[in-house]
Scaffold this motif. Structure first.
Motif, PDB file in Angstrom:
ATOM      1  N   ARG A 264       0.813  -1.212   0.000  1.00 46.99           N
ATOM      2  CA  ARG A 264       0.000   0.000   0.000  1.00 46.99           C
ATOM      3  C   ARG A 264       0.852   1.270   0.000  1.00 46.99           C
ATOM      4  O   ARG A 264       0.322   2.372  -0.167  1.00 46.99           O
ATOM      5  CB  ARG A 264      -0.916   0.012   1.237  1.00 46.99           C
ATOM      6  CG  ARG A 264      -1.946  -1.104   1.302  1.00 46.99           C
ATOM      7  CD  ARG A 264      -3.037  -0.916   0.269  1.00 46.99           C
ATOM      8  NE  ARG A 264      -3.625   0.411   0.297  1.00 46.99           N
ATOM      9  CZ  ARG A 264      -4.571   0.811   1.137  1.00 46.99           C
ATOM     10  NH1 ARG A 264      -5.028  -0.038   2.050  1.00 46.99           N
ATOM     11  NH2 ARG A 264      -5.064   2.029   1.072  1.00 46.99           N
ATOM     12  N   PHE A 265       2.164   1.132   0.212  1.00 48.27           N
ATOM     13  CA  PHE A 265       3.052   2.296   0.260  1.00 48.27           C
ATOM     14  C   PHE A 265       3.897   2.404  -1.016  1.00 48.27           C
ATOM     15  O   PHE A 265       5.012   2.934  -0.996  1.00 48.27           O
ATOM     16  CB  PHE A 265       3.965   2.217   1.485  1.00 48.27           C
ATOM     17  CG  PHE A 265       3.216   2.289   2.784  1.00 48.27           C
ATOM     18  CD1 PHE A 265       2.900   3.495   3.356  1.00 48.27           C
ATOM     19  CD2 PHE A 265       2.800   1.127   3.430  1.00 48.27           C
ATOM     20  CE1 PHE A 265       2.201   3.576   4.546  1.00 48.27           C
ATOM     21  CE2 PHE A 265       2.098   1.184   4.620  1.00 48.27           C
ATOM     22  CZ  PHE A 265       1.793   2.411   5.175  1.00 48.27           C
ATOM     23  N   HIS A 266       3.347   1.936  -2.108  1.00 46.39           N
ATOM     24  CA  HIS A 266       4.071   1.875  -3.371  1.00 46.39           C
ATOM     25  C   HIS A 266       4.634   3.234  -3.797  1.00 46.39           C
ATOM     26  O   HIS A 266       5.768   3.325  -4.275  1.00 46.39           O
ATOM     27  CB  HIS A 266       3.144   1.338  -4.466  1.00 46.39           C
ATOM     28  CG  HIS A 266       3.741   1.366  -5.835  1.00 46.39           C
ATOM     29  ND1 HIS A 266       4.661   0.422  -6.259  1.00 46.39           N
ATOM     30  CD2 HIS A 266       3.572   2.232  -6.880  1.00 46.39           C
ATOM     31  CE1 HIS A 266       5.024   0.702  -7.499  1.00 46.39           C
ATOM     32  NE2 HIS A 266       4.377   1.782  -7.895  1.00 46.39           N
ATOM     33  N   TYR A 267       3.880   4.293  -3.619  1.00 47.26           N
ATOM     34  CA  TYR A 267       4.290   5.609  -4.119  1.00 47.26           C
ATOM     35  C   TYR A 267       5.143   6.389  -3.120  1.00 47.26           C
ATOM     36  O   TYR A 267       5.581   7.500  -3.420  1.00 47.26           O
ATOM     37  CB  TYR A 267       3.055   6.431  -4.509  1.00 47.26           C
ATOM     38  CG  TYR A 267       2.302   5.818  -5.666  1.00 47.26           C
ATOM     39  CD1 TYR A 267       2.701   6.050  -6.981  1.00 47.26           C
ATOM     40  CD2 TYR A 267       1.219   4.970  -5.436  1.00 47.26           C
ATOM     41  CE1 TYR A 267       2.029   5.468  -8.042  1.00 47.26           C
ATOM     42  CE2 TYR A 267       0.543   4.386  -6.501  1.00 47.26           C
ATOM     43  CZ  TYR A 267       0.951   4.635  -7.798  1.00 47.26           C
ATOM     44  OH  TYR A 267       0.288   4.050  -8.851  1.00 47.26           O
ATOM     45  N   LEU A 268       5.387   5.799  -1.950  1.00 49.69           N
ATOM     46  CA  LEU A 268       6.229   6.477  -0.971  1.00 49.69           C
ATOM     47  C   LEU A 268       7.656   6.642  -1.479  1.00 49.69           C
ATOM     48  O   LEU A 268       8.344   7.602  -1.125  1.00 49.69           O
ATOM     49  CB  LEU A 268       6.234   5.697   0.351  1.00 49.69           C
ATOM     50  CG  LEU A 268       7.118   6.264   1.467  1.00 49.69           C
ATOM     51  CD1 LEU A 268       6.684   7.670   1.857  1.00 49.69           C
ATOM     52  CD2 LEU A 268       7.099   5.342   2.680  1.00 49.69           C
ATOM     53  N   LYS A 269       8.092   5.715  -2.342  1.00 50.12           N
ATOM     54  CA  LYS A 269       9.476   5.795  -2.820  1.00 50.12           C
ATOM     55  C   LYS A 269       9.730   7.087  -3.584  1.00 50.12           C
ATOM     56  O   LYS A 269      10.850   7.622  -3.562  1.00 50.12           O
ATOM     57  CB  LYS A 269       9.818   4.582  -3.687  1.00 50.12           C
ATOM     58  CG  LYS A 269       9.174   4.561  -5.066  1.00 50.12           C
ATOM     59  CD  LYS A 269       9.721   3.411  -5.886  1.00 50.12           C
ATOM     60  CE  LYS A 269       9.194   3.452  -7.320  1.00 50.12           C
ATOM     61  NZ  LYS A 269       9.754   2.377  -8.144  1.00 50.12           N
ATOM     62  N   TYR A 270       8.712   7.621  -4.248  1.00 49.00           N
ATOM     63  CA  TYR A 270       8.893   8.875  -4.974  1.00 49.00           C
ATOM     64  C   TYR A 270       9.063  10.046  -4.002  1.00 49.00           C
ATOM     65  O   TYR A 270       9.835  10.976  -4.253  1.00 49.00           O
ATOM     66  CB  TYR A 270       7.709   9.117  -5.909  1.00 49.00           C
ATOM     67  CG  TYR A 270       7.541   8.021  -6.946  1.00 49.00           C
ATOM     68  CD1 TYR A 270       8.486   7.857  -7.959  1.00 49.00           C
ATOM     69  CD2 TYR A 270       6.464   7.144  -6.890  1.00 49.00           C
ATOM     70  CE1 TYR A 270       8.354   6.842  -8.902  1.00 49.00           C
ATOM     71  CE2 TYR A 270       6.324   6.130  -7.834  1.00 49.00           C
ATOM     72  CZ  TYR A 270       7.269   5.978  -8.831  1.00 49.00           C
ATOM     73  OH  TYR A 270       7.147   4.974  -9.757  1.00 49.00           O
ATOM     74  N   ALA A 271       8.342   9.993  -2.889  1.00 43.75           N
ATOM     75  CA  ALA A 271       8.506  11.020  -1.859  1.00 43.75           C
ATOM     76  C   ALA A 271       9.892  10.926  -1.231  1.00 43.75           C
ATOM     77  O   ALA A 271      10.553  11.945  -0.992  1.00 43.75           O
ATOM     78  CB  ALA A 271       7.423  10.871  -0.792  1.00 43.75           C
ATOM     79  N   LEU A 272      10.353   9.686  -0.975  1.00 44.37           N
ATOM     80  CA  LEU A 272      11.690   9.503  -0.410  1.00 44.37           C
ATOM     81  C   LEU A 272      12.758   9.984  -1.388  1.00 44.37           C
ATOM     82  O   LEU A 272      13.769  10.569  -0.976  1.00 44.37           O
ATOM     83  CB  LEU A 272      11.913   8.027  -0.062  1.00 44.37           C
ATOM     84  CG  LEU A 272      11.086   7.479   1.099  1.00 44.37           C
ATOM     85  CD1 LEU A 272      11.332   5.983   1.256  1.00 44.37           C
ATOM     86  CD2 LEU A 272      11.449   8.204   2.383  1.00 44.37           C
ATOM     87  N   ALA A 273      12.546   9.721  -2.678  1.00 36.91           N
ATOM     88  CA  ALA A 273      13.487  10.204  -3.688  1.00 36.91           C
ATOM     89  C   ALA A 273      13.569  11.730  -3.644  1.00 36.91           C
ATOM     90  O   ALA A 273      14.663  12.312  -3.705  1.00 36.91           O
ATOM     91  CB  ALA A 273      13.049   9.730  -5.075  1.00 36.91           C
ATOM     92  N   ALA A 274      12.414  12.385  -3.516  1.00 32.83           N
ATOM     93  CA  ALA A 274      12.396  13.852  -3.441  1.00 32.83           C
ATOM     94  C   ALA A 274      13.091  14.344  -2.178  1.00 32.83           C
ATOM     95  O   ALA A 274      13.806  15.361  -2.203  1.00 32.83           O
ATOM     96  CB  ALA A 274      10.949  14.350  -3.477  1.00 32.83           C
ATOM     97  N   VAL A 275      12.925  13.619  -1.055  1.00 31.37           N
ATOM     98  CA  VAL A 275      13.582  13.994   0.198  1.00 31.37           C
ATOM     99  C   VAL A 275      15.099  13.916   0.045  1.00 31.37           C
ATOM    100  O   VAL A 275      15.828  14.830   0.463  1.00 31.37           O
ATOM    101  CB  VAL A 275      13.107  13.087   1.358  1.00 31.37           C
ATOM    102  CG1 VAL A 275      14.003  13.276   2.581  1.00 31.37           C
ATOM    103  CG2 VAL A 275      11.669  13.393   1.718  1.00 31.37           C
ATOM    104  N   LEU A 276      15.590  12.823  -0.546  1.00 28.60           N
ATOM    105  CA  LEU A 276      17.034  12.665  -0.725  1.00 28.60           C
ATOM    106  C   LEU A 276      17.607  13.759  -1.623  1.00 28.60           C
ATOM    107  O   LEU A 276      18.670  14.313  -1.337  1.00 28.60           O
ATOM    108  CB  LEU A 276      17.347  11.279  -1.304  1.00 28.60           C
ATOM    109  CG  LEU A 276      17.013  10.072  -0.414  1.00 28.60           C
ATOM    110  CD1 LEU A 276      17.387   8.777  -1.115  1.00 28.60           C
ATOM    111  CD2 LEU A 276      17.736  10.168   0.930  1.00 28.60           C
TER     112      LEU A 276
END
Length: 347
Positions: A264-276
Protein backbone atom coordinates in the motif's frame (compact mmCIF):
# COMPACT_ATOMS: atom_id res chain seq x y z
CA UNK A 1 31.19 12.33 38.48
CA UNK A 2 33.21 14.96 36.66
CA UNK A 3 33.83 12.40 33.91
CA UNK A 4 30.11 12.37 33.04
CA UNK A 5 30.25 16.05 32.09
CA UNK A 6 33.28 15.75 29.80
CA UNK A 7 32.62 15.81 26.07
CA UNK A 8 32.85 12.70 23.91
CA UNK A 9 32.34 13.28 20.19
CA UNK A 10 31.09 16.78 21.01
CA UNK A 11 28.46 15.67 23.54
CA UNK A 12 28.71 15.21 27.34
CA UNK A 13 29.23 11.59 28.37
CA UNK A 14 26.06 11.58 30.47
CA UNK A 15 23.96 12.19 27.34
CA UNK A 16 25.48 9.08 25.76
CA UNK A 17 25.03 7.13 29.01
CA UNK A 18 21.35 8.09 29.17
CA UNK A 19 20.80 7.02 25.56
CA UNK A 20 22.59 3.67 25.99
CA UNK A 21 20.64 2.98 29.20
CA UNK A 22 17.34 3.55 27.39
CA UNK A 23 18.34 1.26 24.51
CA UNK A 24 19.43 -1.53 26.88
CA UNK A 25 16.27 -1.18 28.99
CA UNK A 26 14.00 -1.29 25.92
CA UNK A 27 15.77 -4.34 24.52
CA UNK A 28 15.73 -6.21 27.85
CA UNK A 29 12.04 -5.40 28.38
CA UNK A 30 11.17 -6.48 24.85
CA UNK A 31 13.10 -9.75 24.76
CA UNK A 32 13.01 -10.71 28.43
CA UNK A 33 9.43 -9.81 29.34
CA UNK A 34 7.24 -9.24 26.27
CA UNK A 35 8.65 -12.07 24.18
CA UNK A 36 10.15 -14.69 26.47
CA UNK A 37 8.58 -17.33 24.22
CA UNK A 38 8.56 -17.44 20.43
CA UNK A 39 5.11 -16.56 19.15
CA UNK A 40 3.49 -14.89 16.19
CA UNK A 41 3.06 -11.17 16.78
CA UNK A 42 -0.43 -10.03 15.83
CA UNK A 43 -1.13 -6.78 13.99
CA UNK A 44 -2.85 -5.28 17.04
CA UNK A 45 0.09 -5.97 19.35
CA UNK A 46 2.48 -4.82 16.64
CA UNK A 47 0.68 -1.49 16.30
CA UNK A 48 0.67 -0.97 20.08
CA UNK A 49 4.40 -1.71 20.29
CA UNK A 50 5.06 0.59 17.32
CA UNK A 51 3.19 3.44 19.01
CA UNK A 52 5.18 2.78 22.20
CA UNK A 53 8.56 2.87 20.41
CA UNK A 54 7.64 5.96 18.39
CA UNK A 55 6.45 7.64 21.61
CA UNK A 56 9.76 6.90 23.34
CA UNK A 57 11.68 8.26 20.33
CA UNK A 58 9.58 11.45 20.26
CA UNK A 59 10.02 11.95 24.01
CA UNK A 60 13.77 11.53 23.61
CA UNK A 61 13.67 14.18 20.89
CA UNK A 62 11.78 16.50 23.25
CA UNK A 63 14.50 15.96 25.85
CA UNK A 64 17.17 16.81 23.26
CA UNK A 65 15.15 19.91 22.34
CA UNK A 66 15.02 21.08 25.98
CA UNK A 67 18.62 20.25 26.86
CA UNK A 68 20.37 21.25 23.63
CA UNK A 69 18.06 23.76 21.99
CA UNK A 70 15.37 23.90 19.32
CA UNK A 71 17.80 23.55 16.41
CA UNK A 72 19.23 20.26 17.74
CA UNK A 73 15.74 19.02 18.51
CA UNK A 74 14.47 19.69 14.98
CA UNK A 75 17.57 18.09 13.47
CA UNK A 76 16.89 14.98 15.57
CA UNK A 77 13.25 14.83 14.45
CA UNK A 78 14.22 15.35 10.80
CA UNK A 79 16.69 12.47 10.95
CA UNK A 80 14.17 10.28 12.77
CA UNK A 81 11.39 10.87 10.23
CA UNK A 82 13.72 10.19 7.29
CA UNK A 83 15.00 6.97 8.81
CA UNK A 84 11.49 5.86 9.78
CA UNK A 85 10.25 6.41 6.23
CA UNK A 86 13.23 4.59 4.74
CA UNK A 87 12.50 1.68 7.09
CA UNK A 88 9.29 0.99 5.15
CA UNK A 89 11.52 -0.06 2.25
CA UNK A 90 13.39 -2.23 4.76
CA UNK A 91 10.10 -3.91 5.67
CA UNK A 92 9.49 -4.83 2.03
CA UNK A 93 12.95 -6.39 1.66
CA UNK A 94 12.77 -8.20 5.01
CA UNK A 95 9.41 -9.67 3.98
CA UNK A 96 10.99 -10.99 0.78
CA UNK A 97 13.84 -12.54 2.76
CA UNK A 98 11.59 -14.28 5.30
CA UNK A 99 9.33 -15.50 2.48
CA UNK A 100 12.25 -16.91 0.52
CA UNK A 101 13.61 -18.84 3.51
CA UNK A 102 10.11 -19.92 4.64
CA UNK A 103 10.61 -18.53 8.15
CA UNK A 104 7.42 -18.89 10.23
CA UNK A 105 6.09 -15.67 11.78
CA UNK A 106 6.71 -16.92 15.34
CA UNK A 107 10.49 -17.05 14.70
CA UNK A 108 10.73 -13.80 12.74
CA UNK A 109 10.59 -11.49 15.75
CA UNK A 110 13.66 -12.98 17.42
CA UNK A 111 15.60 -12.96 14.15
CA UNK A 112 14.71 -9.29 13.72
CA UNK A 113 15.81 -8.54 17.28
CA UNK A 114 19.27 -10.01 16.81
CA UNK A 115 19.50 -8.39 13.41
CA UNK A 116 18.77 -5.01 14.95
CA UNK A 117 21.40 -5.59 17.65
CA UNK A 118 23.94 -6.12 14.87
CA UNK A 119 22.63 -3.03 13.05
CA UNK A 120 23.19 -0.88 16.16
CA UNK A 121 26.87 -1.84 16.08
CA UNK A 122 27.27 -1.60 12.30
CA UNK A 123 25.53 1.79 12.09
CA UNK A 124 27.73 3.00 14.93
CA UNK A 125 30.85 2.03 13.01
CA UNK A 126 29.60 3.65 9.80
CA UNK A 127 28.59 6.86 11.58
CA UNK A 128 31.88 7.01 13.47
CA UNK A 129 33.74 6.59 10.18
CA UNK A 130 31.65 9.30 8.52
CA UNK A 131 32.19 11.68 11.43
CA UNK A 132 35.95 11.07 11.33
CA UNK A 133 36.05 11.76 7.59
CA UNK A 134 34.08 15.00 7.96
CA UNK A 135 36.29 16.12 10.83
CA UNK A 136 39.37 15.74 8.63
CA UNK A 137 37.91 16.93 5.32
CA UNK A 138 34.67 18.92 5.13
CA UNK A 139 34.53 18.46 1.35
CA UNK A 140 33.49 14.83 1.96
CA UNK A 141 30.07 16.29 2.78
CA UNK A 142 29.79 17.39 -0.85
CA UNK A 143 30.36 13.77 -1.90
CA UNK A 144 27.58 12.70 0.47
CA UNK A 145 25.30 15.38 -0.97
CA UNK A 146 26.05 14.41 -4.58
CA UNK A 147 25.49 10.74 -3.71
CA UNK A 148 22.08 11.57 -2.22
CA UNK A 149 21.03 13.52 -5.30
CA UNK A 150 22.10 10.73 -7.65
CA UNK A 151 20.45 8.09 -5.43
CA UNK A 152 17.21 10.08 -5.30
CA UNK A 153 17.11 10.45 -9.08
CA UNK A 154 17.83 6.74 -9.57
CA UNK A 155 15.14 5.82 -7.02
CA UNK A 156 12.61 7.97 -8.86
CA UNK A 157 13.19 6.16 -12.16
CA UNK A 158 13.88 2.68 -10.74
CA UNK A 159 11.55 -0.18 -11.61
CA UNK A 160 9.55 -2.28 -9.18
CA UNK A 161 11.37 -5.60 -9.60
CA UNK A 162 11.97 -7.24 -6.19
CA UNK A 163 15.45 -8.34 -5.17
CA UNK A 164 16.40 -11.93 -5.99
CA UNK A 165 17.45 -13.36 -2.62
CA UNK A 166 18.66 -16.62 -4.14
CA UNK A 167 21.34 -14.85 -6.20
CA UNK A 168 22.96 -13.19 -3.19
CA UNK A 169 26.69 -14.05 -3.43
CA UNK A 170 27.12 -14.20 0.36
CA UNK A 171 24.38 -16.84 0.61
CA UNK A 172 26.08 -18.84 -2.13
CA UNK A 173 29.42 -18.55 -0.31
CA UNK A 174 27.97 -19.64 3.06
CA UNK A 175 26.13 -22.54 1.43
CA UNK A 176 29.36 -23.79 -0.14
CA UNK A 177 31.69 -23.26 2.84
CA UNK A 178 29.47 -24.00 5.86
CA UNK A 179 27.24 -26.83 6.91
CA UNK A 180 23.66 -25.67 6.52
CA UNK A 181 20.63 -27.70 7.59
CA UNK A 182 17.78 -28.20 5.15
CA UNK A 183 15.18 -27.42 7.79
CA UNK A 184 14.57 -25.00 10.63
CA UNK A 185 15.38 -25.95 14.22
CA UNK A 186 12.97 -23.72 16.12
CA UNK A 187 14.57 -20.34 16.85
CA UNK A 188 18.17 -21.63 16.74
CA UNK A 189 20.76 -20.14 14.41
CA UNK A 190 23.20 -23.04 14.91
CA UNK A 191 22.60 -26.66 15.88
CA UNK A 192 24.57 -29.89 16.32
CA UNK A 193 23.97 -32.45 13.56
CA UNK A 194 25.66 -35.77 12.65
CA UNK A 195 28.36 -35.45 10.00
CA UNK A 196 27.33 -37.34 6.83
CA UNK A 197 30.74 -39.07 6.63
CA UNK A 198 31.94 -39.63 10.20
CA UNK A 199 28.67 -39.61 12.10
CA UNK A 200 30.16 -37.28 14.72
CA UNK A 201 28.17 -34.29 15.89
CA UNK A 202 29.21 -31.06 14.17
CA UNK A 203 27.92 -27.50 14.21
CA UNK A 204 25.69 -26.43 11.34
CA UNK A 205 23.93 -23.18 10.50
CA UNK A 206 20.18 -23.13 9.96
CA UNK A 207 18.11 -21.25 7.33
CA UNK A 208 17.20 -18.79 10.09
CA UNK A 209 20.88 -17.81 10.31
CA UNK A 210 21.05 -17.31 6.54
CA UNK A 211 17.99 -15.05 6.74
CA UNK A 212 19.67 -13.06 9.51
CA UNK A 213 22.80 -12.61 7.40
CA UNK A 214 20.85 -11.35 4.39
CA UNK A 215 18.81 -8.96 6.56
CA UNK A 216 22.01 -7.37 7.89
CA UNK A 217 23.49 -7.13 4.41
CA UNK A 218 20.31 -5.42 3.23
CA UNK A 219 20.58 -2.93 6.09
CA UNK A 220 24.14 -2.07 5.06
CA UNK A 221 22.78 -1.19 1.62
CA UNK A 222 20.05 0.97 3.14
CA UNK A 223 22.60 2.63 5.42
CA UNK A 224 24.39 3.95 2.33
CA UNK A 225 21.35 6.22 1.87
CA UNK A 226 20.32 6.98 5.44
CA UNK A 227 23.72 7.74 6.97
CA UNK A 228 24.76 10.35 4.35
CA UNK A 229 21.21 11.78 4.54
CA UNK A 230 21.42 12.52 8.26
CA UNK A 231 24.98 13.86 7.92
CA UNK A 232 23.64 16.25 5.29
CA UNK A 233 21.22 17.53 7.95
CA UNK A 234 23.69 17.74 10.83
CA UNK A 235 27.26 16.73 11.58
CA UNK A 236 26.48 16.31 15.29
CA UNK A 237 27.41 12.67 15.89
CA UNK A 238 25.04 12.33 18.85
CA UNK A 239 22.04 13.52 16.81
CA UNK A 240 23.05 11.37 13.83
CA UNK A 241 23.40 8.17 15.86
CA UNK A 242 20.46 8.52 18.24
CA UNK A 243 17.94 9.46 15.52
CA UNK A 244 19.08 6.46 13.45
CA UNK A 245 18.96 3.98 16.30
CA UNK A 246 15.61 5.07 17.72
CA UNK A 247 14.06 4.70 14.26
CA UNK A 248 15.59 1.23 13.88
CA UNK A 249 14.65 0.03 17.38
CA UNK A 250 10.97 0.21 16.53
CA UNK A 251 11.45 -1.50 13.17
CA UNK A 252 10.82 -5.04 14.44
CA UNK A 253 7.48 -4.01 15.94
CA UNK A 254 6.55 -1.93 12.90
CA UNK A 255 7.45 -4.82 10.59
CA UNK A 256 4.52 -7.01 11.67
CA UNK A 257 2.07 -4.13 11.31
CA UNK A 258 3.28 -3.19 7.83
CA UNK A 259 4.43 -6.51 6.31
CA UNK A 260 0.90 -7.44 5.23
CA UNK A 261 0.22 -4.01 3.72
CA UNK A 262 3.62 -2.78 2.55
CA UNK A 263 2.30 -2.87 -1.03
CA UNK A 264 0.00 0.00 0.00
CA UNK A 265 3.05 2.30 0.26
CA UNK A 266 4.07 1.88 -3.37
CA UNK A 267 4.29 5.61 -4.12
CA UNK A 268 6.23 6.48 -0.97
CA UNK A 269 9.48 5.80 -2.82
CA UNK A 270 8.89 8.88 -4.97
CA UNK A 271 8.51 11.02 -1.86
CA UNK A 272 11.69 9.50 -0.41
CA UNK A 273 13.49 10.20 -3.69
CA UNK A 274 12.40 13.85 -3.44
CA UNK A 275 13.58 13.99 0.20
CA UNK A 276 17.03 12.66 -0.73
CA UNK A 277 17.36 15.15 -3.61
CA UNK A 278 16.20 18.01 -1.35
CA UNK A 279 18.65 17.16 1.43
CA UNK A 280 21.56 16.71 -0.97
CA UNK A 281 20.75 19.93 -2.82
CA UNK A 282 20.46 21.82 0.48
CA UNK A 283 24.20 21.37 1.10
CA UNK A 284 25.16 22.98 -2.20
CA UNK A 285 22.56 25.75 -1.84
CA UNK A 286 23.64 26.75 1.66
CA UNK A 287 27.38 26.57 0.99
CA UNK A 288 27.52 28.17 -2.46
CA UNK A 289 24.38 30.29 -2.84
CA UNK A 290 23.92 31.38 0.77
CA UNK A 291 27.66 31.86 1.40
CA UNK A 292 27.86 29.19 4.07
CA UNK A 293 24.66 30.23 5.82
CA UNK A 294 22.23 27.58 7.04
CA UNK A 295 18.62 26.98 6.19
CA UNK A 296 16.59 27.13 9.40
CA UNK A 297 16.22 23.68 10.94
CA UNK A 298 12.42 24.00 10.81
CA UNK A 299 12.59 24.30 7.00
CA UNK A 300 14.38 20.95 6.66
CA UNK A 301 11.99 19.34 9.15
CA UNK A 302 8.90 20.84 7.50
CA UNK A 303 9.87 19.88 3.94
CA UNK A 304 10.94 16.37 4.99
CA UNK A 305 7.80 15.69 7.03
CA UNK A 306 5.57 17.22 4.35
CA UNK A 307 7.00 15.14 1.51
CA UNK A 308 6.81 11.91 3.52
CA UNK A 309 3.25 12.64 4.67
CA UNK A 310 2.13 13.34 1.10
CA UNK A 311 3.83 10.15 -0.10
CA UNK A 312 2.11 8.01 2.56
CA UNK A 313 -1.35 9.55 2.08
CA UNK A 314 -1.20 9.44 -1.71
CA UNK A 315 -0.03 5.81 -1.61
CA UNK A 316 -2.86 4.77 0.70
CA UNK A 317 -5.40 6.56 -1.50
CA UNK A 318 -4.01 5.33 -4.82
CA UNK A 319 -3.67 1.68 -3.76
CA UNK A 320 -6.99 1.31 -1.94
CA UNK A 321 -8.41 -2.11 -2.73
CA UNK A 322 -5.08 -3.40 -4.08
CA UNK A 323 -4.28 -7.04 -3.36
CA UNK A 324 -1.12 -8.15 -1.62
CA UNK A 325 1.47 -9.38 -4.17
CA UNK A 326 2.49 -13.03 -4.27
CA UNK A 327 6.21 -12.82 -3.52
CA UNK A 328 8.47 -15.65 -4.68
CA UNK A 329 9.72 -18.35 -2.37
CA UNK A 330 12.40 -20.87 -3.31
CA UNK A 331 13.20 -21.79 -6.90
CA UNK A 332 11.63 -24.62 -8.90
CA UNK A 333 9.01 -25.46 -6.29
CA UNK A 334 11.52 -26.55 -3.65
CA UNK A 335 11.26 -25.13 -0.16
CA UNK A 336 13.63 -22.17 0.25
CA UNK A 337 15.64 -23.91 2.95
CA UNK A 338 16.19 -26.97 0.75
CA UNK A 339 17.07 -24.81 -2.25
CA UNK A 340 19.71 -22.86 -0.35
CA UNK A 341 21.10 -25.84 1.56
CA UNK A 342 21.38 -28.00 -1.55
CA UNK A 343 24.96 -29.02 -2.16
CA UNK A 344 26.33 -27.83 1.19
CA UNK A 345 28.56 -29.75 3.52
CA UNK A 346 26.72 -32.18 5.72
CA UNK A 347 23.23 -31.22 6.97
Amino acid sequence: MEFLFTDWLGTPVWFWAAFITIVIALTAFDLGILHKEDKELGIGESLKLSVFYIGVALLFGAWVWVERGASAGMEYYTGFFIEKALSIDNVFVISLIFTYFAIPAKYQYRALLWGIMAVIVLRGLMIAGGAALLAEAYWVLYLFAAFLIVTGIKMFFAGDEPMDVGKNPVIRWISKHMRVTKELHDQHFFVKVPDSKTGKLVTAATPLFLALVVINLADLVFALDSVPAIFAITTDTFIVYTSNIFAILGLRALYFALAAMVHRFHYLKYALAAVLVFIGSKIFVTDFLLDGGKLPAWVSLGVTFGLIAVGVLYSLWKTRGAEEPNWPAGPEGATPAEAVANGTKGG
